[in-house]
Design a protein around this motif. Structure first.
Motif, short mmCIF file in Angstrom:
data_model
loop_
_atom_site.label_atom_id
_atom_site.label_comp_id
_atom_site.label_asym_id
_atom_site.label_seq_id
_atom_site.Cartn_x
_atom_site.Cartn_y
_atom_site.Cartn_z
N LEU A 1 0.82 -1.21 0.00
CA LEU A 1 0.00 0.00 0.00
C LEU A 1 0.86 1.26 0.00
CD1 LEU A 1 -2.49 -1.24 2.72
CD2 LEU A 1 -2.94 -1.06 0.27
N ALA A 49 -2.47 4.64 3.01
CA ALA A 49 -3.53 3.65 2.87
C ALA A 49 -3.17 2.47 3.76
CB ALA A 49 -3.65 3.20 1.42
N VAL A 69 -9.42 -0.15 0.85
CA VAL A 69 -8.43 0.39 1.78
C VAL A 69 -9.04 1.49 2.61
CG1 VAL A 69 -6.43 -0.18 0.35
CG2 VAL A 69 -7.54 2.05 0.09
N THR A 119 -8.03 5.17 4.18
CA THR A 119 -7.04 6.21 3.89
C THR A 119 -7.11 7.31 4.94
OG1 THR A 119 -8.60 7.42 2.50
CG2 THR A 119 -7.16 5.82 1.40
N LEU A 145 -3.41 4.50 -5.71
CA LEU A 145 -4.38 3.44 -5.41
C LEU A 145 -5.11 2.99 -6.67
CD1 LEU A 145 -5.76 4.81 -2.04
CD2 LEU A 145 -4.37 2.73 -2.35
N ALA A 162 -11.97 3.31 -1.49
CA ALA A 162 -11.22 3.93 -0.40
C ALA A 162 -12.22 4.40 0.63
CB ALA A 162 -10.39 5.10 -0.91
#
Length: 169
Positions: A49, A66, A79, A81, A106, A114
């Motif tokens: 990441l 992330a 993920v 963030t 990403l 996210a």
């Protein structure tokens, strides 16, 4: 300058996080985040990441990162963030620059979603996330306790990319 995090950034990043937490109550740690623990996070997550830092004269003054949202394989394309800035550089659009660079990486790595967990109230963080396309999807009342007070938590979500998921290796 925005660059990838280095292991030696851990001390400065933990200071940025701790200052943010003590000033805004926005962090979730009970005690200061020690540089060794920050280094463990960097070592554990950066192979997969992105973690980016904003530097002036090679001194980190902010970072965006992330982290896995959940550890189970079903969540491997999602993920969590966050972005943290030193007080001396807030309000200069650096959070947006860091976050855009993070989101770009990403997307290149083909993550699907996210998520951002925002302690509430937090108008500045909400404004930043919504400016970048995140939308509020959840609100949890009194799920955290910090400085002897209950903290509400909101989740904001950003679709990074649409693609057909692959079978787990």
């Amino acid at each position: 300058m925005i660059r990838a995090v280095k292991p030696e950034d851990a001390e400065q990043l933990s200071q940025i996080y701790d200052a943010y937490q003590s000033q805004s109550g926005g962090g979730w740690e009970r005690d200061p985040l020690e540089p060794d623990r920050m280094a463990e996070h960097i070592a554990a997550w950066t192979p997969r990441l992105p973690w980016l830092v904003y530097c002036e004269l090679d001194k980190p003054l902010g970072y965006a990162c992330a982290m896995p949202w959940r550890e189970q394989p079903a969540f491997r394309y999602t993920v969590e963030t966050c972005v943290y800035l030193d007080a001396s550089v807030r309000g200069q659009n650096l959070g947006s620059q860091l976050y855009r660079a993070l989101i770009g990486q990403l997307r290149e790595q083909q993550f699907h979603q996210a998520l951002a967990a925002i302690p509430l109230p937090n108008a500045a963080s909400i404004r930043l996330h919504e400016k970048l396309g995140f939308r509020k999807v959840a609100h949890f009342n009194e799920v955290g306790c910090q400085a002897e007070r209950w903290i509400n938590l909101g989740y904001w979500q950003l679709l990074l990319a649409r693609f057909a998921p692959q079978a787990a290796p």
